[in-house]
Enzyme design. Structure first.
Site, PDB file in Angstrom:
ATOM      1  N   ASP A  14      23.148  53.437  71.839  1.00  8.75           N
ATOM      2  CA  ASP A  14      23.573  53.772  73.211  1.00  8.75           C
ATOM      3  C   ASP A  14      25.315  53.995  73.451  1.00  8.75           C
ATOM      4  O   ASP A  14      25.804  53.481  74.380  1.00  8.75           O
ATOM      5  CB  ASP A  14      23.236  52.380  74.014  1.00  8.75           C
ATOM      6  CG  ASP A  14      21.959  51.943  73.369  1.00  8.75           C
ATOM      7  OD1 ASP A  14      20.934  52.576  73.879  1.00  8.75           O
ATOM      8  OD2 ASP A  14      21.768  50.543  73.234  1.00  8.75           O
ATOM      9  N   LYS A  71      25.157  59.474  73.454  1.00  4.96           N
ATOM     10  CA  LYS A  71      24.851  60.571  72.909  1.00  4.96           C
ATOM     11  C   LYS A  71      24.233  61.797  73.548  1.00  4.96           C
ATOM     12  O   LYS A  71      24.585  62.845  73.505  1.00  4.96           O
ATOM     13  CB  LYS A  71      23.802  60.384  71.624  1.00  4.96           C
ATOM     14  CG  LYS A  71      24.585  59.560  70.641  1.00  4.96           C
ATOM     15  CD  LYS A  71      23.649  59.023  69.469  1.00  4.96           C
ATOM     16  CE  LYS A  71      22.527  58.164  69.605  1.00  4.96           C
ATOM     17  NZ  LYS A  71      22.831  56.932  70.142  1.00  4.96           N
ATOM     18  N   GLY A 117      15.942  55.360  73.927  1.00  8.38           N
ATOM     19  CA  GLY A 117      15.699  55.605  75.651  1.00  8.38           C
ATOM     20  C   GLY A 117      16.949  56.642  75.866  1.00  8.38           C
ATOM     21  O   GLY A 117      18.080  56.447  75.618  1.00  8.38           O
ATOM     22  N   HIS A 118      16.776  57.763  76.509  1.00 10.74           N
ATOM     23  CA  HIS A 118      17.744  58.691  77.228  1.00 10.74           C
ATOM     24  C   HIS A 118      17.221  59.112  78.533  1.00 10.74           C
ATOM     25  O   HIS A 118      16.179  59.327  78.722  1.00 10.74           O
ATOM     26  CB  HIS A 118      18.294  59.607  76.137  1.00 10.74           C
ATOM     27  CG  HIS A 118      17.114  60.453  75.549  1.00 10.74           C
ATOM     28  ND1 HIS A 118      16.588  60.076  74.199  1.00 10.74           N
ATOM     29  CD2 HIS A 118      16.393  61.485  75.687  1.00 10.74           C
ATOM     30  CE1 HIS A 118      15.635  60.752  73.965  1.00 10.74           C
ATOM     31  NE2 HIS A 118      15.430  61.657  74.783  1.00 10.74           N
ATOM     32  N   GLN A 161      19.796  55.916  68.011  1.00 10.96           N
ATOM     33  CA  GLN A 161      20.307  54.594  67.661  1.00 10.96           C
ATOM     34  C   GLN A 161      21.831  55.104  66.998  1.00 10.96           C
ATOM     35  O   GLN A 161      22.427  55.831  67.177  1.00 10.96           O
ATOM     36  CB  GLN A 161      19.531  54.039  66.438  1.00 10.96           C
ATOM     37  CG  GLN A 161      18.196  53.492  67.139  1.00 10.96           C
ATOM     38  CD  GLN A 161      17.008  54.478  67.051  1.00 10.96           C
ATOM     39  OE1 GLN A 161      16.944  55.191  66.166  1.00 10.96           O
ATOM     40  NE2 GLN A 161      16.344  54.385  68.082  1.00 10.96           N
TER      41      GLN A 161
HETATM   42  P1  IMP Z   1      13.325  48.881  66.281  1.00  8.44           P
HETATM   43  O1  IMP Z   1      13.977  50.007  66.273  1.00  8.44           O
HETATM   44  O2  IMP Z   1      12.533  48.906  67.552  1.00  8.44           O
HETATM   45  O3  IMP Z   1      12.585  48.632  65.094  1.00  8.44           O
HETATM   46  O4  IMP Z   1      14.532  47.686  66.634  1.00  8.44           O
HETATM   47  C1  IMP Z   1      15.404  47.500  65.583  1.00  8.44           C
HETATM   48  C2  IMP Z   1      16.806  47.086  65.918  1.00  8.44           C
HETATM   49  O5  IMP Z   1      17.251  48.355  66.500  1.00  8.44           O
HETATM   50  C3  IMP Z   1      16.815  46.190  67.398  1.00  8.44           C
HETATM   51  O6  IMP Z   1      18.094  45.456  67.414  1.00  8.44           O
HETATM   52  C4  IMP Z   1      16.818  47.104  68.440  1.00  8.44           C
HETATM   53  O7  IMP Z   1      17.320  46.301  69.716  1.00  8.44           O
HETATM   54  C5  IMP Z   1      17.648  48.240  67.831  1.00  8.44           C
HETATM   55  N1  IMP Z   1      17.368  49.757  68.431  1.00  8.44           N
HETATM   56  C6  IMP Z   1      16.455  50.292  68.337  1.00  8.44           C
HETATM   57  N2  IMP Z   1      16.525  51.244  69.189  1.00  8.44           N
HETATM   58  C7  IMP Z   1      17.777  51.267  69.687  1.00  8.44           C
HETATM   59  C8  IMP Z   1      18.454  52.335  70.513  1.00  8.44           C
HETATM   60  O8  IMP Z   1      17.808  53.348  70.863  1.00  8.44           O
HETATM   61  N3  IMP Z   1      19.443  51.757  71.112  1.00  8.44           N
HETATM   62  C9  IMP Z   1      20.406  50.372  70.686  1.00  8.44           C
HETATM   63  N4  IMP Z   1      19.613  49.594  69.770  1.00  8.44           N
HETATM   64  C10 IMP Z   1      18.265  49.954  69.129  1.00  8.44           C
END
Ligand code: IMP
Length: 443
Positions: free
Chosen positions: A12, A15, A39-40, A227
């Site tokens: 977040d 990017k 999410g974007h 991420q």
């Molecule tokens: P997962 O990717 O759904 O397995 O989540 C694993 C961890 O990565 C969690 O703490 C999520 O909140 C974090 N996470 C996954 N995708 C994002 C993102 O796009 N932005 C911020 N945190 C993310």
């Protein structure tokens, strides 16, 4: 040439704004890891598009590739494509045959595991999209790949091997009922149809081959990291991480483009001017307790609520040791600092300059999350900067930024050891101060 955009913190970082800014010079925009957890929001001609899987460049008429390092939920993919088409766009998205497929049972297992872990406060706060369980199966050599969907017999073999195992985990390990997500016949029917659609629409690709040929022809590739570094499976705050490599190495392994090629290009670290965090785990510079009001102010002003989940994000001061770590892991050639305007008009601006751990000063992150939790931030205070007309500043350039803001940015750039390529001063595409376009730096 290639330009790789990497998140320097916890995801977040904004990017998408840089992918937008520099994507115009790219022929192809490529995602190399993650799935529909990213999410974007893309704004084009006043229209807002919320995407979680489709590369944002696809909204702008670029070819969008989901590389082999991605995990693909075809339901999300088709939903997003159908929505874009309904709104008059003609996105060209192709998916690597080697990418792994998020199956319905992966999402169920993601939910069950998080629930189990929550008893011991070990849950990662996942997005619930089945990301981790899909990567587990990839590494366990029991995954289903996009290429498998194109051959009904291969798909049946794979499902007959893996689904009974998943069913047994749900029933025997967790003592729950396994639903239709664990039924070989209905999965086979649905995913054969998906394979047919992918084939009919010419959406599958041998990614490394395709991208290599395009590079040889002189085209520009933009690698769009999702991420961020501190939630990288290898370099992040394990186990509060995602299950892929958002760092620059992932751009090579996740696409089939060699590391020397990625390394000859530009690698830009995207930094948010403060920290935000979705999910659980320690956060040394977190604004909590007496600083809760400050966190609320930044959260509201910066719109710090998850794009995928809507959850309010935790807020902290910028953590410079985290950035030093990110710069080293990915070898940043430049940085882009976003959300500088959000910190304007405050009484004070601080950043975490280093940590104190066992009485010693530390300049970078310790290797275990437990030791990171023991770190006390050593804060450095900066003169605050006022609210100004940010659109005007963006038009005029770096020297038009308030002097105190430039002091903050210059300090950051020195500490990270990379020049500033861009500064985000507002949510609109035009509200970015651009110093360097990395595609123009081709040797
Ligand atoms: P997962 O990717 O759904 O397995 O989540 C694993 C961890 O990565 C969690 O703490 C999520 O909140 C974090 N996470 C996954 N995708 C994002 C993102 O796009 N932005 C911020 N945190 C993310």
């Amino acid at each position: 040439m290639t330009v790789t955009i990497v998140g320097s913190q916890l995801g977040d970082e904004g990017k998408g704004a840089l992918v937008d800014l520099w994507g115009g010079n790219a022929d192809i925009v490529v995602r190399y890891q993650g799935g529909d957890n990213a999410g974007h929001t893309v704004v084009e001609n006043g229209e807002e598009y919320k995407l979680s899987l489709v590369p944002s460049g696809a909204v702008r008429g670029k070819i969008g590739i989901l590389g082999n390092g991605c995990v693909v939920n075809p339901r999300t993919l088709f939903d997003e494509l159908d929505t874009l088409r309904d709104r008059g766009l003609d996105p060209d998205v192709r998916v690597a045959c080697r990418a792994h497929v998020i199956m319905p049972y992966h999402r169920v297992l993601d939910g069950i595991e998080e629930e189990e872990k929550s008893d011991d406060d070990l849950e990662a706060g996942t997005t619930g999209r089945g990301i981790g369980p899909t990567y587990e199966d990839k590494v366990g050599r029991r995954g289903i790949r996009v290429g498998d969907l194109l051959d009904p017999d291969v798909l049946r073999d794979r499902l007959e091997y893996v689904v009974p195992q998943k069913r047994a985990v749900v029933e025997d390990v967790f003592g729950m009922d396994a639903g239709e997500e664990f039924d070989v016949e209905s999965l086979h029917e649905e995913f054969v149809a998906i394979g047919r659609r992918l084939e009919e629409e010419g959406m599958t690709v041998n990614a490394g081959d395709f991208l290599g040929t395009r590079l040889d022809a002189g085209e520009n590739l933009l690698f769009e990291g999702a991420q961020g570094t501190s939630i990288d499976i290898d370099h992040g705050i394990y186990p509060y991480v995602t299950s892929s490599n958002p760092t620059a190495g992932g751009a090579s392994t996740g696409t089939g483009v060699g590391p020397t090629v990625v390394g000859r290009g530009e690698v830009v670290g995207v930094v948010k001017a403060y920290l935000s965090r979705v999910g659980t785990g320690p956060l040394p510079t977190e604004l909590d307790g007496d600083d809760e009001e400050l966190a609320d102010y930044i959260r509201e002003k910066g719109g710090e609520f998850g794009t995928v989940t809507g959850r309010p994000r935790r807020i902290g001061w910028l953590d410079v040791p985290m950035l030093r770590h990110a710069a080293r892991v990915s070898g940043f050639t430049g940085i882009a600092v976003n959300h500088l305007d959000v910190l304007a008009g405050m009484d004070t601006v601080k950043l975490g300059d280093a940590y104190k751990l066992d009485g010693e000063r530390m300049e970078t992150m310790p290797a275990t999350t437990e030791r990171w939790a023991d770190c006390d931030p050593i804060l450095k205070e900066f003169d605050p900067w006022p609210e100004v007309d940010w659109s005007a500043v963006a038009g005029e350039g770096y020297d038009a930024l308030p002097a105190a803001a430039r002091t903050y940015l210059d300090y950051l750039s020195d500490e990270v050891g990379a020049p500033i390529y861009a500064v985000g001063v507002g949510p609109d595409r035009a509200e970015t101060v651009e110093l360097v376009d990395p595609f123009e730096r081709d040797a």
